[in-house]
Design a protein around this motif. Structure first.
Motif, PDB file in Angstrom:
ATOM      1  N   PHE A 159       6.650   4.494  17.425  1.00 12.49           N
ATOM      2  CA  PHE A 159       6.283   4.477  18.834  1.00 12.49           C
ATOM      3  C   PHE A 159       4.778   4.316  18.926  1.00 12.49           C
ATOM      4  N   GLY A 160       4.324   3.595  19.865  1.00 17.18           N
ATOM      5  CA  GLY A 160       2.884   3.437  20.047  1.00 17.18           C
ATOM      6  C   GLY A 160       2.430   2.032  19.727  1.00 17.18           C
ATOM      7  N   ASN A 161       1.229   1.752  20.132  1.00 19.60           N
ATOM      8  CA  ASN A 161       0.691   0.399  20.016  1.00 19.60           C
ATOM      9  C   ASN A 161      -0.424   0.270  18.993  1.00 19.60           C
ATOM     10  N   ASN A 162      -0.669   1.302  18.225  1.00 19.28           N
ATOM     11  CA  ASN A 162      -1.796   1.282  17.292  1.00 19.28           C
ATOM     12  C   ASN A 162      -1.282   1.223  15.847  1.00 19.28           C
ATOM     13  N   GLN A 163      -0.334   0.332  15.589  1.00 16.25           N
ATOM     14  CA  GLN A 163       0.261   0.219  14.259  1.00 16.25           C
ATOM     15  C   GLN A 163      -0.747  -0.360  13.268  1.00 16.25           C
ATOM     16  N   PRO A 164      -0.898   0.282  12.101  1.00 15.39           N
ATOM     17  CA  PRO A 164      -1.780  -0.298  11.087  1.00 15.39           C
ATOM     18  C   PRO A 164      -1.088  -1.476  10.407  1.00 15.39           C
ATOM     19  N   LYS A 165      -1.884  -2.302   9.775  1.00 16.35           N
ATOM     20  CA  LYS A 165      -1.316  -3.385   8.971  1.00 16.35           C
ATOM     21  C   LYS A 165      -0.755  -2.769   7.699  1.00 16.35           C
ATOM     22  N   GLU A 166       0.418  -3.223   7.293  1.00 14.22           N
ATOM     23  CA  GLU A 166       1.063  -2.667   6.108  1.00 14.22           C
ATOM     24  C   GLU A 166       0.165  -2.787   4.882  1.00 14.22           C
ATOM     25  N   GLN A 167      -0.558  -3.885   4.748  1.00 10.95           N
ATOM     26  CA  GLN A 167      -1.436  -4.056   3.592  1.00 10.95           C
ATOM     27  C   GLN A 167      -2.560  -3.030   3.582  1.00 10.95           C
ATOM     28  N   ASP A 168      -3.064  -2.647   4.755  1.00 13.00           N
ATOM     29  CA  ASP A 168      -4.104  -1.612   4.828  1.00 13.00           C
ATOM     30  C   ASP A 168      -3.564  -0.269   4.330  1.00 13.00           C
ATOM     31  N   VAL A 169      -2.333   0.050   4.715  1.00 18.12           N
ATOM     32  CA  VAL A 169      -1.712   1.290   4.254  1.00 18.12           C
ATOM     33  C   VAL A 169      -1.523   1.240   2.739  1.00 18.12           C
ATOM     34  N   CYS A 170      -1.042   0.115   2.231  1.00 14.77           N
ATOM     35  CA  CYS A 170      -0.841  -0.026   0.782  1.00 14.77           C
ATOM     36  C   CYS A 170      -2.158   0.102   0.020  1.00 14.77           C
ATOM     37  N   ASN A 171      -3.225  -0.500   0.537  1.00 11.40           N
ATOM     38  CA  ASN A 171      -4.537  -0.392  -0.113  1.00 11.40           C
ATOM     39  C   ASN A 171      -5.014   1.055  -0.145  1.00 11.40           C
ATOM     40  N   PHE A 172      -4.822   1.762   0.964  1.00 14.32           N
ATOM     41  CA  PHE A 172      -5.203   3.165   1.027  1.00 14.32           C
ATOM     42  C   PHE A 172      -4.426   3.982  -0.006  1.00 14.32           C
ATOM     43  N   MET A 173      -3.130   3.767  -0.068  1.00 15.45           N
ATOM     44  CA  MET A 173      -2.293   4.519  -1.002  1.00 15.45           C
ATOM     45  C   MET A 173      -2.641   4.201  -2.456  1.00 15.45           C
ATOM     46  N   GLU A 174      -3.055   2.976  -2.734  1.00 14.48           N
ATOM     47  CA  GLU A 174      -3.505   2.628  -4.090  1.00 14.48           C
ATOM     48  C   GLU A 174      -4.748   3.419  -4.468  1.00 14.48           C
ATOM     49  N   LYS A 175      -5.658   3.609  -3.524  1.00 14.25           N
ATOM     50  CA  LYS A 175      -6.867   4.398  -3.773  1.00 14.25           C
ATOM     51  C   LYS A 175      -6.519   5.858  -4.030  1.00 14.25           C
ATOM     52  N   VAL A 176      -5.585   6.398  -3.257  1.00 14.19           N
ATOM     53  CA  VAL A 176      -5.129   7.776  -3.464  1.00 14.19           C
ATOM     54  C   VAL A 176      -4.487   7.891  -4.842  1.00 14.19           C
ATOM     55  N   ASN A 177      -3.621   6.958  -5.162  1.00  2.00           N
ATOM     56  CA  ASN A 177      -2.896   6.984  -6.436  1.00  2.00           C
ATOM     57  C   ASN A 177      -3.854   6.977  -7.629  1.00  2.00           C
ATOM     58  N   ALA A 178      -4.944   6.231  -7.520  1.00  7.43           N
ATOM     59  CA  ALA A 178      -5.915   6.134  -8.612  1.00  7.43           C
ATOM     60  C   ALA A 178      -6.597   7.474  -8.898  1.00  7.43           C
ATOM     61  N   LYS A 179      -6.630   8.368  -7.920  1.00  9.74           N
ATOM     62  CA  LYS A 179      -7.286   9.667  -8.073  1.00  9.74           C
ATOM     63  C   LYS A 179      -6.322  10.790  -8.456  1.00  9.74           C
ATOM     64  N   MET A 180      -5.022  10.507  -8.459  1.00  6.39           N
ATOM     65  CA  MET A 180      -4.038  11.542  -8.761  1.00  6.39           C
ATOM     66  C   MET A 180      -4.039  11.891 -10.248  1.00  6.39           C
ATOM     67  N   LYS A 181      -3.787  13.156 -10.537  1.00  7.95           N
ATOM     68  CA  LYS A 181      -3.694  13.604 -11.923  1.00  7.95           C
ATOM     69  C   LYS A 181      -2.546  12.893 -12.638  1.00  7.95           C
ATOM     70  N   TYR A 182      -1.438  12.726 -11.941  1.00 10.22           N
ATOM     71  CA  TYR A 182      -0.271  12.022 -12.471  1.00 10.22           C
ATOM     72  C   TYR A 182       0.068  10.884 -11.511  1.00 10.22           C
ATOM     73  N   PRO A 183      -0.617   9.749 -11.636  1.00 10.68           N
ATOM     74  CA  PRO A 183      -0.398   8.642 -10.700  1.00 10.68           C
ATOM     75  C   PRO A 183       1.045   8.138 -10.753  1.00 10.68           C
ATOM     76  N   ARG A 184       1.475   7.626  -9.626  1.00 10.51           N
ATOM     77  CA  ARG A 184       2.797   7.006  -9.541  1.00 10.51           C
ATOM     78  C   ARG A 184       2.768   5.686 -10.298  1.00 10.51           C
ATOM     79  N   ASP A 185       3.871   5.370 -10.948  1.00  7.90           N
ATOM     80  CA  ASP A 185       3.964   4.088 -11.639  1.00  7.90           C
ATOM     81  C   ASP A 185       4.888   3.131 -10.895  1.00  7.90           C
ATOM     82  N   LYS A 186       5.356   3.555  -9.720  1.00  9.11           N
ATOM     83  CA  LYS A 186       6.193   2.711  -8.860  1.00  9.11           C
ATOM     84  C   LYS A 186       5.504   2.582  -7.501  1.00  9.11           C
ATOM     85  N   PRO A 187       5.780   1.508  -6.792  1.00  6.59           N
ATOM     86  CA  PRO A 187       5.162   1.367  -5.465  1.00  6.59           C
ATOM     87  C   PRO A 187       5.568   2.502  -4.527  1.00  6.59           C
ATOM     88  N   TRP A 188       4.677   2.802  -3.603  1.00  4.04           N
ATOM     89  CA  TRP A 188       4.955   3.834  -2.609  1.00  4.04           C
ATOM     90  C   TRP A 188       6.078   3.354  -1.735  1.00  4.04           C
TER      91      TRP A 188
END
Length: 188
Positions: A159-188
């Protein structure tokens, strides 16, 4: 970034034991299978329509980021939390004086959280505020930033009109994943 409230800047830390800082404070809500969830979004305050889900399991350590204050004497004490808005209302303070990791065991923290969560799940307008229908009533807890290792996934409010671009969300999650002690090896 920061919200229109001067908090919720999505500041991540590698470890919970950081100085308490008003500008990195997060207003977090906790849900379970008994309670629907609605993200707070208002583009005028810098909020979008997606959010992050965090693990509250003991081994992920995010519970240690939660704030406490000696003025908190009621529901969920000593947590800076309540079964409605906490921003500026929790214990009469804007920011905690201590972190849970310095004061409570995981069991003590969970017991305090559950006191608030139980009232939120069944709704008590006289105690939790009557500003929303019972099925949308929320709780709020203050934390001192966010934990990379506790990120569990993305929540998208369609709901709402301020949807982020999916690629922006994926880029953000990649940055988070790089800092995790046990990074995910599968896509979010």
């Amino acid at each position: 970034g920061s919200s229109g409230f001067g908090a919720d800047s999505a500041t991540f830390y590698d470890h919970w034991n950081q100085p308490i800082n008003y500008k990195v404070r997060q207003s977090m809500s906790i849900g379970n299978h008994k309670k629907s969830m609605q993200l707070y979004f208002d583009p005028n305050f810098g909020y979008g329509t997606w959010g992050l889900a965090f693990s509250l399991r003991e081994e992920h350590g995010y519970w240690k980021f939660f704030e406490t204050h000696e003025n908190c004497r009621g529901l969920g004490k000593p947590l800076m939390g309540d079964c409605g808005d906490c921003f500026g209302f929790c214990c009469g303070k804007l920011v905690g004086s201590h972190l849970v990791g310095d004061q409570l065991s995981y069991g003590q923290w969970k017991s305090s959280v559950m006191e608030i969560l139980k009232l939120t799940a069944i709704g008590h307008p006289e105690r939790c505020g009557g500003h929303e229908p019972v099925d949308r009533n929320w709780n709020e807890y203050n934390t001192n930033g966010l934990s990379y290792d506790a990120v569990y996934g993305v929540v998208n409010n369609t709901f709402g009109n301020n949807q982020p671009k999916e690629q922006d969300v994926c880029n953000f999650m990649e940055k988070v994943n790089a800092k995790m002690k046990y990074p995910r090896d599968k896509p979010w």
